[in-house]
Design an enzyme around this catalytic site. Structure first.
Site, PDB file in Angstrom:
ATOM      1  N   ASP A 169     -12.393  17.377  51.220  1.00  0.00           N
ATOM      2  CA  ASP A 169     -11.753  17.078  49.957  1.00  0.00           C
ATOM      3  C   ASP A 169     -10.446  16.934  49.582  1.00  0.00           C
ATOM      4  O   ASP A 169      -9.817  17.360  48.806  1.00  0.00           O
ATOM      5  CB  ASP A 169     -12.618  17.972  48.925  1.00  0.00           C
ATOM      6  CG  ASP A 169     -12.673  17.340  47.410  1.00  0.00           C
ATOM      7  OD1 ASP A 169     -12.645  16.059  47.344  1.00  0.00           O
ATOM      8  OD2 ASP A 169     -12.737  18.200  46.485  1.00  0.00           O
ATOM      9  N   LEU A 205      -5.330  29.102  35.200  1.00  0.00           N
ATOM     10  CA  LEU A 205      -4.420  27.968  36.164  1.00  0.00           C
ATOM     11  C   LEU A 205      -5.285  26.839  36.542  1.00  0.00           C
ATOM     12  O   LEU A 205      -4.429  25.799  36.689  1.00  0.00           O
ATOM     13  CB  LEU A 205      -4.699  28.604  37.645  1.00  0.00           C
ATOM     14  CG  LEU A 205      -3.492  30.154  37.588  1.00  0.00           C
ATOM     15  CD1 LEU A 205      -3.636  30.814  38.924  1.00  0.00           C
ATOM     16  CD2 LEU A 205      -1.878  29.481  37.845  1.00  0.00           C
ATOM     17  N   GLY A 206      -6.503  26.742  36.438  1.00  0.00           N
ATOM     18  CA  GLY A 206      -7.045  25.466  36.772  1.00  0.00           C
ATOM     19  C   GLY A 206      -8.699  25.714  36.441  1.00  0.00           C
ATOM     20  O   GLY A 206      -9.186  26.697  36.692  1.00  0.00           O
ATOM     21  N   LYS A 207      -9.362  24.652  36.449  1.00  0.00           N
ATOM     22  CA  LYS A 207     -10.656  24.514  36.658  1.00  0.00           C
ATOM     23  C   LYS A 207     -11.266  23.345  37.402  1.00  0.00           C
ATOM     24  O   LYS A 207     -10.701  22.230  37.418  1.00  0.00           O
ATOM     25  CB  LYS A 207     -11.224  24.442  35.161  1.00  0.00           C
ATOM     26  CG  LYS A 207     -12.775  24.630  35.168  1.00  0.00           C
ATOM     27  CD  LYS A 207     -13.509  24.480  33.737  1.00  0.00           C
ATOM     28  CE  LYS A 207     -14.935  24.646  33.370  1.00  0.00           C
ATOM     29  NZ  LYS A 207     -15.804  24.168  34.194  1.00  0.00           N
ATOM     30  N   GLY A 208     -12.152  23.596  38.435  1.00  0.00           N
ATOM     31  CA  GLY A 208     -12.645  22.596  39.252  1.00  0.00           C
ATOM     32  C   GLY A 208     -14.254  22.418  39.046  1.00  0.00           C
ATOM     33  O   GLY A 208     -14.533  22.831  38.004  1.00  0.00           O
ATOM     34  N   GLY A 209     -14.897  21.952  40.159  1.00  0.00           N
ATOM     35  CA  GLY A 209     -16.165  21.788  39.759  1.00  0.00           C
ATOM     36  C   GLY A 209     -17.086  22.976  39.904  1.00  0.00           C
ATOM     37  O   GLY A 209     -17.906  23.087  39.192  1.00  0.00           O
ATOM     38  N   PHE A 210     -16.490  23.688  40.592  1.00  0.00           N
ATOM     39  CA  PHE A 210     -17.385  24.950  40.735  1.00  0.00           C
ATOM     40  C   PHE A 210     -16.819  26.350  39.987  1.00  0.00           C
ATOM     41  O   PHE A 210     -17.405  26.719  39.263  1.00  0.00           O
ATOM     42  CB  PHE A 210     -17.525  25.290  42.210  1.00  0.00           C
ATOM     43  CG  PHE A 210     -18.214  24.406  43.175  1.00  0.00           C
ATOM     44  CD1 PHE A 210     -19.583  24.070  42.871  1.00  0.00           C
ATOM     45  CD2 PHE A 210     -17.520  23.383  43.751  1.00  0.00           C
ATOM     46  CE1 PHE A 210     -20.332  23.113  43.623  1.00  0.00           C
ATOM     47  CE2 PHE A 210     -18.271  22.515  44.632  1.00  0.00           C
ATOM     48  CZ  PHE A 210     -19.704  22.225  44.411  1.00  0.00           C
ATOM     49  N   GLN A 266     -13.505  28.814  38.246  1.00  0.00           N
ATOM     50  CA  GLN A 266     -12.409  28.833  37.235  1.00  0.00           C
ATOM     51  C   GLN A 266     -11.422  29.633  38.069  1.00  0.00           C
ATOM     52  O   GLN A 266     -11.595  30.870  38.463  1.00  0.00           O
ATOM     53  CB  GLN A 266     -12.745  29.262  36.035  1.00  0.00           C
ATOM     54  CG  GLN A 266     -14.246  28.698  35.419  1.00  0.00           C
ATOM     55  CD  GLN A 266     -14.544  29.267  34.032  1.00  0.00           C
ATOM     56  OE1 GLN A 266     -13.688  29.724  33.437  1.00  0.00           O
ATOM     57  NE2 GLN A 266     -15.700  29.756  34.161  1.00  0.00           N
ATOM     58  N   VAL A 267     -10.039  29.419  37.786  1.00  0.00           N
ATOM     59  CA  VAL A 267      -9.043  30.064  38.496  1.00  0.00           C
ATOM     60  C   VAL A 267      -8.030  30.560  37.389  1.00  0.00           C
ATOM     61  O   VAL A 267      -7.634  29.771  36.520  1.00  0.00           O
ATOM     62  CB  VAL A 267      -8.315  29.168  39.367  1.00  0.00           C
ATOM     63  CG1 VAL A 267      -7.156  30.126  40.399  1.00  0.00           C
ATOM     64  CG2 VAL A 267      -9.263  28.673  40.459  1.00  0.00           C
TER      65      VAL A 267
END
Ligand code: ATP
Length: 605
Positions: free
Chosen positions: A169, A44-49, A51-52
């Site tokens: 944020d 679904l998405g990847k952020g700074g910390f 992974q979804v």
């Protein structure tokens, strides 16, 4: 960038190289904390910390599952156990979800636990982010849609704030809509609580203390508040400022500070934000957006935002029937209703809190003298200003003859200002005017003879005036010249027992002098694009007094310290004047207030 020391080094310990986020493969199936088994599907998405991923339930069903989430599809957020956020066990975000999960606008977390090398959180599956929606719609979004987002987002922040948290944020990527095709598809959620902090202390119920650490930045450069850029403790106003930038971005498709690159990016973006007035920022946006920006950028650190009022700004855009709005605004409706109720029971007196407030951010820079005065026992003090290079010696010699030493120096348009007095405690003094900023060899020579830097100033043409004295209480000294305010270095030196004892600028360069044995028990820095009166007042209340000042064309820095020995009279006053404050100084002297520090620079006021 130069750094010099009068002798005696301390080891600079560098921490070992950072652990590279491991690329350990994700498990194929997940079951944590008594959850059913989920098969990991698309990302679904990847952020700074983290992974979804989408997790699809493949049974077996347990009793707890029926109680918690019967959903077939969930969102699984993975964080590797060696990632930055997991140094002390489970991700910090878990704590925040414990407190906020499932409250208005925050997705519910059903299970969490560790599996193998990963911490996994099982949460409600949501839909596209506002960034996705904007991006998939040719980089546009209708005014009505953005106004609805404004209304609902303010109510989500209000709820989060009422529970003691700031998000930290706020940005288009962190607002998600519900899953398309479900009842929630028009519902707004705010995710990613990894940077959330408390603005209210849980135990005491009091607002957290103000602080500024100019080297600390958390958040996303494009949407961060100016206060966040400057490293100030996060509070409710910061989420609202970031929301304002989020809304303007969605509406205009761009923010005026996009496109900066390089090491200095954060500084340039912050400077541009500071210099962009609400009118300029919102010149293509309907009135309510400009008003919202104006309200939120003028909020004080611990001021309670008037959420209901901000929501009502957008009334005129969204139309009266909430059922046909592109975004569900139930949360906002509830909030308005509650506030209305509360108001109804109160007298009308608080009805209009529209006091004309002093606007703090107007984007109008001014070049000014900033002078600082301390209460002292009556003493002789003398000032000279507009002194050309060649006339310096005669003033200084005359002063020395009269038993005065230089206590501070400053420069304006390549002319010097000189403060001399009988209260320095020095026993001898030397000075040098040099074409360098700063002249290392001369300073080193004087250090050898046990003189220490007691005052410095730099001129726009790059020359400097350095004053070094005997009879100071300093034990060791170190200085640094740098193109940007060297907070990291100051921080390192603080840990070694040094304190800032003099500062100067030449053009946009800074020179900072730090000394051991400075007689302070604590020190802080206030750095801003405008005269940081709010921060200074807070520091004053906590026993700090300004001990050094310097300003460039676009920033002013104030060093405030707590003296080891409290003076009998702690009075300190500051003045900002466009001309050298000659008449003011005399008025101050009449009240036994003497110039302690002076600088000239451009600040927004
Ligand atoms: N519950 C969810 N349902 C659907 N998608 C989600 C969900 N949670 C997160 N996402 C997607 O995953 C992305 C990253 O999630 P999140 O922001 O929580 O991770 P992060 O690693 O903390 O990110 P950041 O870099 O913003 O700190 C989101 O932008 C969103 O696209």
């Amino acid at each position: 960038m130069d750094e010099y020391d009068s002798g005696g080094r301390s080891a600079d310990k560098c921490p070992g190289a950072e652990d590279e986020g491991s690329t350990a493969p994700l498990p194929e199936k997940v079951s944590v904390g008594g959850s059913p088994i989920y098969r990991i599907e698309r990302k679904l998405g990847k952020g700074g910390f983290g992974q979804v991923y989408v997790g699809r339930r493949i049974g077996p069903t347990s009793t707890s599952e029926r109680i918690a989430s019967g959903a077939v599809e969930v969102a699984l957020k993975f964080e590797h156990r060696s990632s930055k956020g997991c140094n002390y066990g489970p991700p910090y975000e878990w704590q925040v979800y414990n407190a906020l999960g499932g409250s208005h606008g925050v997705p519910r977390v059903h299970y969490k636990g560790r599996q193998g090398d990963y911490y996994v959180m099982v949460m409600d599956m949501l839909g596209p982010s506002l960034w996705d929606v904007w991006n998939n719609n040719s980089h546009t979004m209708s005014i009505e849609m953005v106004a609805c987002i404004a209304i609902e987002a303010i109510s989500i922040l209000e709820k989060m704030h009422s529970r003691g948290y700031v998000h930290g944020d706020v940005k288009p990527e962190n607002f998600l809509l519900g899953t398309p095709g479900t009842l929630d598809e028009k519902k707004l959620f705010l995710v990613d609580l990894g940077l959330a902090t408390r603005w209210r202390d849980n135990a005491t119920g009091l607002h957290v203390e103000y602080d500024q650490r100019p080297d600390v930045f958390r958040g996303t450069v494009r949407y961060a508040s100016v206060h966040a850029h400057l490293g100030r403790t996060g509070s409710r106003r910061d989420d609202l400022e970031s929301l304002a930038y989020t809304l303007i971005f969605l509406l205009r498709g761009r923010l005026p500070w996009q496109g900066y690159q390089g090491e200095n990016k954060g500084f340039l973006v912050c400077k541009k934000k500071m210099a962009t007035s609400p009118e300029t920022l919102c010149c293509f946006c309907p009135q309510p957006f400009r008003q919202f920006v104006e309200y939120v950028v003028n909020l004080k650190f611990d001021e309670e935002p008037n959420y209901a009022k901000y929501i009502s700004l957008f009334d005129g855009i969204v139309g009266p029937n909430p059922d046909i709005r592109p975004i569900n605004t139930d949360g906002a409706q509830k909030l308005i209703h509650q506030v209305g109720h509360k108001r109804g029971r109160l007298t009308m007196e608080e009805e209009d809190d529209e006091q004309p407030k002093k606007k703090v951010r107007m984007g109008m820079p001014a070049t000014q003298w900033i002078s600082v005065y301390n209460a002292r026992r009556p003493m002789k003090q003398r000032y000279h200003y507009n002194v050309a290079d060649v006339r310096l010696p005669q003033h200084i010699e005359k002063g020395n003859e009269d038993g005065l030493f230089i206590s501070s120096v400053a420069s304006c348009s390549n002319l010097w200002a000189l403060i001399m007095d009988a209260g320095t405690g020095f026993t001898a003094q030397v000075y040098e005017l040099s074409p360098y900023f700063l002249h290392k060899e001369w300073i080193m020579e004087q250090w050898e003879k046990n003189y220490y830097i007691s005052a410095i100033a730099g001129a726009n043409n790059g020359s400097s005036l350095v004053v070094m004295s005997k009879g100071t209480q300093y034990l060791q000294q170190s200085y640094k010249v740098s193109d940007s305010f060297p907070f990291k270095w100051i921080n390192k030196k603080w840990r070694e027992g040094f304190y800032v004892t003099a500062m100067a600028t030449a053009g946009s360069r800074w020179a900072i002098v730090m000394s051991r044995g400075a007689g302070f028990s604590d020190q802080v820095v206030e750095l801003d694009f405008l005269y940081p009166s709010e921060g200074i007042h807070r520091r004053w209340d906590n026993g700090y007094r300004i001990t050094s000042t310097a300003a460039t064309w676009d920033q002013a820095a104030f060093v405030l310290s707590v003296p080891r020995r409290k003076p009998a009279d702690e009075t300190q006053e500051t003045l900002r004047t466009s001309a050298f404050p000659s008449t003011h100084v005399k008025e101050k002297w009449a009240k036994n207030l003497y110039i302690a520090s002076v600088c000239y620079g451009r600040t927004v006021s």
